[in-house]
Design an enzyme around this catalytic site. Structure first.
Site, short mmCIF file in Angstrom:
data_model
loop_
_atom_site.label_atom_id
_atom_site.label_comp_id
_atom_site.label_asym_id
_atom_site.label_seq_id
_atom_site.Cartn_x
_atom_site.Cartn_y
_atom_site.Cartn_z
N ASP A 123 0.65 -1.19 -0.18
CA ASP A 123 0.04 0.29 0.29
C ASP A 123 0.98 1.30 0.28
O ASP A 123 1.98 1.43 0.17
CB ASP A 123 -0.69 -0.08 1.51
CG ASP A 123 -2.05 -1.08 1.23
OD1 ASP A 123 -2.61 -1.46 -0.05
OD2 ASP A 123 -2.50 -0.98 2.51
N ARG A 172 -1.23 -0.67 -8.31
CA ARG A 172 -3.06 -0.74 -8.25
C ARG A 172 -3.08 1.11 -7.77
O ARG A 172 -2.24 1.88 -7.62
CB ARG A 172 -3.27 -0.31 -6.47
CG ARG A 172 -4.44 0.03 -6.46
CD ARG A 172 -4.37 -0.03 -4.47
NE ARG A 172 -4.86 -1.79 -4.46
CZ ARG A 172 -4.13 -2.10 -2.70
NH1 ARG A 172 -3.54 -0.92 -1.98
NH2 ARG A 172 -4.59 -2.98 -2.84
C1 LIG Z 1 -9.14 -1.12 -3.13
C2 LIG Z 1 -8.82 0.42 -2.52
C3 LIG Z 1 -7.42 0.05 -2.16
C4 LIG Z 1 -6.62 1.12 -1.91
N1 LIG Z 1 -5.32 1.66 -1.78
C5 LIG Z 1 -5.08 3.27 -0.95
C6 LIG Z 1 -3.36 2.62 -1.20
O1 LIG Z 1 -2.30 2.55 -0.73
N2 LIG Z 1 -3.22 3.87 -0.17
C7 LIG Z 1 -3.95 5.64 -0.33
O2 LIG Z 1 -4.00 6.49 -0.12
N3 LIG Z 1 -5.43 5.46 -1.21
C8 LIG Z 1 -6.07 3.97 -0.86
N4 LIG Z 1 -7.08 3.53 -1.48
C9 LIG Z 1 -8.24 5.10 -0.95
C10 LIG Z 1 -8.02 6.00 -2.24
O3 LIG Z 1 -7.10 6.82 -2.45
C11 LIG Z 1 -9.38 6.77 -1.77
O4 LIG Z 1 -9.31 7.83 -0.87
C12 LIG Z 1 -10.70 6.62 -2.00
O5 LIG Z 1 -11.15 4.94 -2.90
C13 LIG Z 1 -11.82 7.46 -2.31
O6 LIG Z 1 -11.85 7.65 -3.88
P1 LIG Z 1 -12.71 7.48 -4.76
O7 LIG Z 1 -12.03 7.24 -6.22
O8 LIG Z 1 -13.72 6.30 -4.75
O9 LIG Z 1 -13.45 8.47 -5.39
P2 LIG Z 1 -14.18 9.47 -4.09
O10 LIG Z 1 -15.13 10.33 -5.09
O11 LIG Z 1 -13.95 9.78 -2.57
O12 LIG Z 1 -15.49 8.32 -4.11
C14 LIG Z 1 -16.48 7.92 -4.59
C15 LIG Z 1 -18.07 7.52 -3.80
O13 LIG Z 1 -17.42 6.47 -2.93
C16 LIG Z 1 -18.25 5.69 -2.01
N5 LIG Z 1 -17.31 6.23 -0.82
C17 LIG Z 1 -15.40 6.25 -1.13
N6 LIG Z 1 -14.48 6.55 0.27
C18 LIG Z 1 -15.89 5.82 0.85
C19 LIG Z 1 -15.74 4.82 2.00
N7 LIG Z 1 -14.30 5.23 2.49
N8 LIG Z 1 -16.25 5.36 2.89
C20 LIG Z 1 -18.43 5.49 2.36
N9 LIG Z 1 -18.00 5.73 1.36
C21 LIG Z 1 -17.42 5.69 0.42
C22 LIG Z 1 -18.71 7.98 -1.60
O14 LIG Z 1 -19.81 7.71 -1.22
C23 LIG Z 1 -18.40 8.72 -2.85
O15 LIG Z 1 -18.76 9.54 -3.32
C24 LIG Z 1 -7.35 2.87 -1.72
C25 LIG Z 1 -9.11 2.58 -2.40
C26 LIG Z 1 -9.23 1.24 -2.73
C27 LIG Z 1 -10.47 1.12 -3.28
#
Ligand SMILES: Cc1cc2nc3c(=O)[nH]c(=O)nc-3n(C[C@H](O)[C@H](O)[C@H](O)COP(=O)(O)OP(=O)(O)OC[C@H]3O[C@@H](n4cnc5c(N)ncnc54)[C@H](O)[C@@H]3O)c2cc1C
Length: 298
Positions: free
Chosen positions: A123, A173
């Site tokens: 990560d 990723r």
């Molecule tokens: C499999 C996976 C691994 C990840 N690994 C890392 C990493 O190694 N380092 C890092 O910095 N970040 C990591 N992330 C987090 C990522 O960077 C984002 O912060 C997170 O996924 C939200 O971004 P989004 O693209 O979903 O868009 P957003 O616009 O933030 O979210 C889109 C929609 O998804 C919903 N949503 C998103 N996240 C959540 C939540 N946690 N709880 C409730 N609803 C939510 C909301 O309704 C939002 O409207 C990871 C995410 C995923 C899916």
């Protein structure tokens, strides 16, 4: 504003209340909980990556303990025939204590995983860990293929990092990024982050890299689907990835359309620290969680 205010008060919120908010996002405290959750995801047609909760440890013993738990996870994945790999955080394996110690811990897990024909995802944490994490990844790739890392579309440096990584055909990723980073280092405009995400995906697809598209944002999902169609990207070159408990309906839509989808399944006793940290780091998520709670109650 309200989200921010709520997130700052989180450290004083009683544990059971944080637990109530966080329970959908964490498999549970025990490995058995993670195994059960992965089986449910597999029944849905998905696969998983298991994360042992814990970060920013303060002693080498804690890091070595984490290595042992990850080995148990890999053994269980193998014995229960789970479609899952593991995700780990360098600071959980000692990055802030000693970089070589951390490298050796991750190397031990990548070796252990290779013996089980499995894969380790490193990560990406906040910007203070970016260069060290990429250096560890590059060093490991001199020896191993069963390891990948993460790049964040919000960081201004990411496109340059990708240019450096492309020659080794990285397994990456791509996500937006969860930490609060300073403006000098990261885009704050959500639209630019989405566009940068698309730009990065295109660059990686065109250079034959394997991509984990980690998002719940339909705009990003659409952009990825557009590129997959445009360049006729084969299914063995990418997967979608989503967090446990977030947007399960979108998850089902993606699986039904025939794409590989991996769910990030965190488990462990450290859930409280993880949850408060995560909720605090991303005030938008606090709002989502509260909305979700009210939606459930109706
Ligand atoms: C499999 C996976 C691994 C990840 N690994 C890392 C990493 O190694 N380092 C890092 O910095 N970040 C990591 N992330 C987090 C990522 O960077 C984002 O912060 C997170 O996924 C939200 O971004 P989004 O693209 O979903 O868009 P957003 O616009 O933030 O979210 C889109 C929609 O998804 C919903 N949503 C998103 N996240 C959540 C939540 N946690 N709880 C409730 N609803 C939510 C909301 O309704 C939002 O409207 C990871 C995410 C995923 C899916």
């Amino acid at each position: 504003m309200l989200n921010k205010a709520i997130s700052y008060t989180l450290p004083v919120v009683p544990k059971p209340i944080v637990g109530f908010f966080a329970k959908d996002y964490i498999a549970g405290e025990r490995l058995d909980d993670a195994v059960r959750t992965v089986k449910e995801i597999m029944d849905e047609g998905g696969c998983a990556t298991i994360d042992v909760l814990g970060e920013e440890i303060t002693s080498e013993e804690q890091a070595l303990h984490a290595v042992e738990i990850y080995k148990q996870v890999l053994q269980r994945i193998n014995s229960e025939k789970l479609d899952s790999n593991i995700s780990l955080k360098p600071t959980h394996l000692g990055l802030k204590l000693n970089k070589d110690f951390c490298y050796n811990n991750i190397r031990e897990l990548v070796t252990f995983a290779r013996n089980y024909n499995n894969f380790v995802r490193i990560d990406m944490e906040d910007h203070t860990a970016t260069s060290d994490t990429l250096n560890i990844y590059l060093r490991l790739r001199e020896e191993f293929d069963n390891v990948g890392t993460v790049l964040q579309a919000y960081l201004r440096r990411t496109v340059t990092d990708i240019n450096k990584l492309i020659p080794i055909r990285p397994n990456l990723r791509i996500c937006k990024g969860i930490y609060r980073e300073p403006y000098q280092l990261a885009y704050h405009d959500r639209e630019i982050i989405v566009q940068n995400f698309g730009y990065i995906l295109e660059k990686l697809f065109l250079n034959n890299c394997y991509i984990g598209i980690a998002t719940h944002d339909e705009k990003v999902v659409w952009e990825a689907l557009r590129l997959i169609d445009k360049y006729n990207i084969q299914s063995n070159r990418y997967e979608f990835q989503m967090l446990l408990g977030v947007m399960p309906e979108l998850r089902r839509v993606i699986i039904k359309a025939g794409h590989k989808l991996r769910v990030y399944v965190p488990f462990g006793a450290e859930w409280f620290k993880y949850s408060t940290r995560r909720l605090k780091e991303n005030p938008h998520i606090v709002g989502d969680i509260i909305q979700g709670m009210f939606r459930k109650k109706r």
